[in-house]
Scaffold this motif. Structure first.
Motif, PDB file in Angstrom:
ATOM      1  N   GLY A   1       7.843  -6.333  -2.636  1.00 19.97           N
ATOM      2  CA  GLY A   1       7.310  -7.800  -3.001  1.00 19.97           C
ATOM      3  C   GLY A   1       6.823  -8.582  -1.718  1.00 19.97           C
ATOM      4  O   GLY A   1       6.346  -9.478  -2.101  1.00 19.97           O
ATOM      5  N   LYS A   2       6.597  -7.795  -0.813  1.00 20.09           N
ATOM      6  CA  LYS A   2       5.965  -8.450   0.388  1.00 20.09           C
ATOM      7  C   LYS A   2       4.733  -8.860   0.206  1.00 20.09           C
ATOM      8  O   LYS A   2       4.248  -9.951   0.781  1.00 20.09           O
ATOM      9  CB  LYS A   2       5.897  -7.695   1.816  1.00 20.09           C
ATOM     10  N   ASP A   3       3.867  -8.121  -0.422  1.00 19.38           N
ATOM     11  CA  ASP A   3       2.361  -8.431  -0.335  1.00 19.38           C
ATOM     12  C   ASP A   3       2.333  -9.592  -1.520  1.00 19.38           C
ATOM     13  O   ASP A   3       1.425 -10.494  -1.042  1.00 19.38           O
ATOM     14  CB  ASP A   3       1.625  -7.307  -1.393  1.00 19.38           C
TER      15      ASP A   3
ATOM     16  N   SER B 226      13.863  -3.254  -3.262  1.00 16.52           N
ATOM     17  CA  SER B 226      13.823  -3.168  -1.773  1.00 16.52           C
ATOM     18  C   SER B 226      14.472  -1.862  -1.386  1.00 16.52           C
ATOM     19  O   SER B 226      14.243  -1.153  -0.663  1.00 16.52           O
ATOM     20  CB  SER B 226      14.390  -4.417  -1.456  1.00 16.52           C
ATOM     21  N   GLU B 227      15.662  -1.759  -2.368  1.00 13.58           N
ATOM     22  CA  GLU B 227      16.671  -0.664  -2.254  1.00 13.58           C
ATOM     23  C   GLU B 227      15.971   0.563  -2.410  1.00 13.58           C
ATOM     24  O   GLU B 227      15.993   1.672  -1.648  1.00 13.58           O
ATOM     25  CB  GLU B 227      17.960  -0.839  -3.342  1.00 13.58           C
ATOM     26  N   GLU B 228      14.950   0.817  -3.399  1.00 17.42           N
ATOM     27  CA  GLU B 228      14.504   2.102  -3.760  1.00 17.42           C
ATOM     28  C   GLU B 228      13.464   2.326  -2.774  1.00 17.42           C
ATOM     29  O   GLU B 228      13.173   3.429  -2.343  1.00 17.42           O
ATOM     30  CB  GLU B 228      13.726   2.013  -5.056  1.00 17.42           C
ATOM     31  N   LEU B 229      12.892   1.308  -2.081  1.00 17.25           N
ATOM     32  CA  LEU B 229      11.647   1.404  -1.109  1.00 17.25           C
ATOM     33  C   LEU B 229      12.513   1.826   0.092  1.00 17.25           C
ATOM     34  O   LEU B 229      11.699   2.434   1.160  1.00 17.25           O
ATOM     35  CB  LEU B 229      10.676   0.224  -0.911  1.00 17.25           C
TER      36      LEU B 229
ATOM     37  N   ASP C  60       0.565  -0.010  -2.752  1.00 13.87           N
ATOM     38  CA  ASP C  60       0.425  -1.381  -3.299  1.00 13.87           C
ATOM     39  C   ASP C  60       1.401  -1.282  -4.517  1.00 13.87           C
ATOM     40  O   ASP C  60       1.843  -2.408  -4.807  1.00 13.87           O
ATOM     41  CB  ASP C  60      -0.832  -1.685  -3.722  1.00 13.87           C
ATOM     42  N   ILE C  61       1.214  -0.314  -5.372  1.00 16.91           N
ATOM     43  CA  ILE C  61       1.881  -0.104  -6.610  1.00 16.91           C
ATOM     44  C   ILE C  61       3.522  -0.174  -6.370  1.00 16.91           C
ATOM     45  O   ILE C  61       4.106  -0.984  -7.064  1.00 16.91           O
ATOM     46  CB  ILE C  61       1.622   1.095  -7.363  1.00 16.91           C
ATOM     47  N   LEU C  62       3.741   0.444  -5.317  1.00 19.10           N
ATOM     48  CA  LEU C  62       5.224   0.647  -5.098  1.00 19.10           C
ATOM     49  C   LEU C  62       5.739  -0.874  -4.870  1.00 19.10           C
ATOM     50  O   LEU C  62       6.740  -1.252  -4.944  1.00 19.10           O
ATOM     51  CB  LEU C  62       5.641   1.690  -3.968  1.00 19.10           C
ATOM     52  N   ASP C  63       5.003  -1.434  -3.957  1.00 13.24           N
ATOM     53  CA  ASP C  63       5.438  -2.881  -3.616  1.00 13.24           C
ATOM     54  C   ASP C  63       5.570  -3.718  -4.653  1.00 13.24           C
ATOM     55  O   ASP C  63       6.869  -4.488  -4.716  1.00 13.24           O
ATOM     56  CB  ASP C  63       4.363  -3.585  -2.706  1.00 13.24           C
ATOM     57  N   VAL C  64       5.081  -3.557  -5.808  1.00 12.15           N
ATOM     58  CA  VAL C  64       5.551  -4.373  -6.809  1.00 12.15           C
ATOM     59  C   VAL C  64       6.325  -3.773  -7.885  1.00 12.15           C
ATOM     60  O   VAL C  64       6.623  -4.678  -9.043  1.00 12.15           O
ATOM     61  CB  VAL C  64       4.172  -5.142  -7.701  1.00 12.15           C
ATOM     62  N   THR C  65       6.507  -2.598  -7.877  1.00 15.86           N
ATOM     63  CA  THR C  65       7.179  -1.941  -9.094  1.00 15.86           C
ATOM     64  C   THR C  65       8.631  -1.230  -8.608  1.00 15.86           C
ATOM     65  O   THR C  65       9.442  -1.216  -9.767  1.00 15.86           O
ATOM     66  CB  THR C  65       6.555  -0.627  -9.622  1.00 15.86           C
TER      67      THR C  65
ATOM     68  N   ALA D 167       3.054 -12.669   0.640  1.00 18.39           N
ATOM     69  CA  ALA D 167       2.047 -13.002   1.666  1.00 18.39           C
ATOM     70  C   ALA D 167       0.834 -13.297   1.069  1.00 18.39           C
ATOM     71  O   ALA D 167       0.000 -13.428   1.601  1.00 18.39           O
ATOM     72  CB  ALA D 167       1.967 -11.809   2.628  1.00 18.39           C
ATOM     73  N   ASP D 168       0.918 -13.398  -0.423  1.00 20.46           N
ATOM     74  CA  ASP D 168      -0.433 -13.590  -1.183  1.00 20.46           C
ATOM     75  C   ASP D 168      -1.370 -12.618  -0.837  1.00 20.46           C
ATOM     76  O   ASP D 168      -2.778 -12.976  -0.424  1.00 20.46           O
ATOM     77  CB  ASP D 168      -0.824 -15.031  -1.147  1.00 20.46           C
ATOM     78  N   LYS D 169      -1.227 -11.415  -0.435  1.00 16.86           N
ATOM     79  CA  LYS D 169      -1.945 -10.288   0.141  1.00 16.86           C
ATOM     80  C   LYS D 169      -2.895 -10.020  -1.113  1.00 16.86           C
ATOM     81  O   LYS D 169      -2.322  -9.463  -2.302  1.00 16.86           O
ATOM     82  CB  LYS D 169      -1.543  -9.191   0.551  1.00 16.86           C
ATOM     83  N   THR D 170      -4.368  -9.823  -0.913  1.00 20.55           N
ATOM     84  CA  THR D 170      -5.173  -8.942  -1.989  1.00 20.55           C
ATOM     85  C   THR D 170      -4.658  -7.321  -1.921  1.00 20.55           C
ATOM     86  O   THR D 170      -4.451  -6.833  -0.932  1.00 20.55           O
ATOM     87  CB  THR D 170      -6.458  -9.054  -1.566  1.00 20.55           C
ATOM     88  N   THR D 171      -4.175  -7.190  -3.125  1.00 16.42           N
ATOM     89  CA  THR D 171      -3.783  -5.424  -3.251  1.00 16.42           C
ATOM     90  C   THR D 171      -4.653  -5.181  -4.533  1.00 16.42           C
ATOM     91  O   THR D 171      -5.020  -5.720  -5.508  1.00 16.42           O
ATOM     92  CB  THR D 171      -2.464  -5.521  -3.542  1.00 16.42           C
TER      93      THR D 171
END
Lengths: 331, 331
Positions: free
Chosen positions: A274-276, A266-269, A258-263, A279-283
């Protein structure tokens, strides 16, 4: 088929932690990490993955009816890090067992992981066309065969443990089967999946989020170490410590994800960042904020590793390394 | 929860065979049937079904997460004759075992039967909206939940045998688990299903047809009696006789089904007659003709009952009655 860890697996911490990761650690942490991780995690993982791949290839040969066995093998032998079998074998070795005794269980947990991905990818579930760059099972073999091949892998995992495990008492094998079944069904993986499905679009709290991850992610990791420890002859106390270890690293994996998704970009990951958010996913970052999420991850890693303190630290190295790998990974 | 057969179950052959069925039998056959079936099969079946229904209700209670347990219970407790659990319990009693020891296995085979129906009914398989007059599981709970509830029942069947069986050695329970798994997967139910799917519209021969039915229908019947005999302490020889018995009645069921489809009206069958002809399905009458198919059915019933000759004939009565019921049913 399976060889114990070679001493060549032991090397320096720099092989597992990047410079940036090391500079993020407090001084005493680095020293501690040096001490505990003085072994080559990457080589260890590769070695275990090779043995497991060979064992899986032999366990599910291509035979009549070809189509179902092709479908089972397509997903089962599609690669992957084989984290769950490694956990199973490492736990067996940690309690002093012969890793050969845990190999059928190690294959079984990978069969379960594979079947859960096959069923999750179905159009009626996540509707994924690709996994690890390859078309998903139902794209290649059709939905009907993908459902059936998943069912076959699920039942075969139990058959394999029941018939291929050697050098372990029937009492222990039976206990392992009960544990495996529990971590799959309506109190395990399936419970996490169904609660996740039912929560889509809903505002959920921390307890709810933890329930999903403890079941969707942690349950099979828990099953993997517990089965390994049972086959290896572990005491009840050792088994419970390893169970707690697995639950902590299961949650840790999700918090870090969850942390990686916001920090990260896309290239690094290497996948869409930012998919979460989209998708307005609870993280965890959404519920706790980034800083508190990082603290929570630290806490989980610490709690996981505390469970290993009373074991032989050389034998515990793979599990310590895995916890740190999960905690400090960058993608 | 479960009571042994009461003596009230024993009555006359007329309770199981209709007048018309009796008049179709040769004289010596009626006498033999009278002798062997001098017990009330219908009452016996109802009694077993009641105990099994209670045991299933307790084994899968409604708990959190509710949706998955509701879905599992919806199909599991939807009625049905409970033929497989009855076979399991009857086989256990036939080899001199306490029927209580076979109850978890009896529930497990019904869980497997239920999950196979749930997955078969899915839109990607047979796409059935109704079963036994009720909307199918995926119609009520959605396809995703129906897939997951099937998976949960599959894994729970193993958990239930492993953790709820009492009074049986771990060696025997483990053997039973291996047998159950084999009859479900890519060498059992799933094998039959996938070969059937792949044969649609193709001209297939007798061996091919037999492969499908031995796997789709007979495998789980075989698993049911074999598990019962294992739990009941049966010898290897007894287990193998019962295995052959189950394979014969499994094929018999299918041959009779095919004959009824072409010889009876929809009204007599209580379902659409002539479906196989319309679907241009390969059947025994199509391959052998009606007369030879009837002879084959006779042969299978004889072969099935021959396997029971060396057992106590009073204890064998339920299995003999079941074979005759399958052979002489009219719908």
């Amino acid at each position: 088929m399976f060889r114990p860890v070679s001493s060549s697996s032991f090397s320096s911490v720099s092989a597992i932690l990047t410079k940036e990761q090391q500079s993020n650690l407090p001084e005493n942490k680095i020293e501690e990490t040096h001490l505990k991780l003085a072994f080559d995690f990457k080589s260890y993982m590769l070695e275990k993955a090779n043995s497991v791949n060979q064992a899986l290839d032999s366990a599910v040969p291509l035979k009549h009816p070809e189509k179902i066995h092709e479908s089972m093998r397509y997903s089962l032998l599609a690669g992957g890090k084989r984290v769950r079998p490694m956990l199973c074998i490492a736990a067996c070795e940690l309690v002093g067992g012969d890793p050969l005794t845990a190999m059928p269980a190690a294959c079984a947990v990978e069969m379960i992981h594979t079947m859960s991905l096959m069923h999750d990818d179905l159009p009626c579930m996540d509707n994924d066309d690709f996994r690890r760059g390859k078309p998903t099972n139902h794209i290649v073999y059709g939905e009907d065969v993908a459902v059936l091949a998943g069912d076959a892998l699920l039942s075969f995992s139990f058959e394999h443990i029941a018939t291929a495990t050697e050098g372990v008492s029937s009492d222990r094998i039976l206990r392992a089967i009960g544990e495996l079944a529990k971590c799959i069904g309506s109190e395990g993986l399936v419970a996490g999946q169904v609660v996740d499905i039912c929560s889509e679009g809903a505002d959920v709290g921390l307890d709810h989020l933890e329930f999903i991850h403890l079941h969707k992610t942690a349950a099979l990791l828990e099953g993997s170490v517990v089965l390994g420890a049972i086959m290896g002859g572990g005491s009840d106390e050792e088994i419970e410590k390893l169970r707690k270890f697995a639950r902590s690293i299961g949650l840790l994996f999700q918090v870090v994800d969850d942390i990686l998704d916001v920090t990260k970009s896309s290239e690094e990951l290497g996948k869409t960042a930012g998919k979460d958010l989209v998708a307005d996913k609870t993280t965890y970052p959404k519920l706790l904020g980034i800083e508190k999420s990082r603290e929570f991850a630290e806490k989980l890693n610490k709690e996981a590793q505390e469970q290993l303190l009373e074991f032989d630290q050389i034998k515990a190295a793979p599990l310590i390394a895995l916890a740190n790998y999960i905690a400090y990974r960058e993608n």
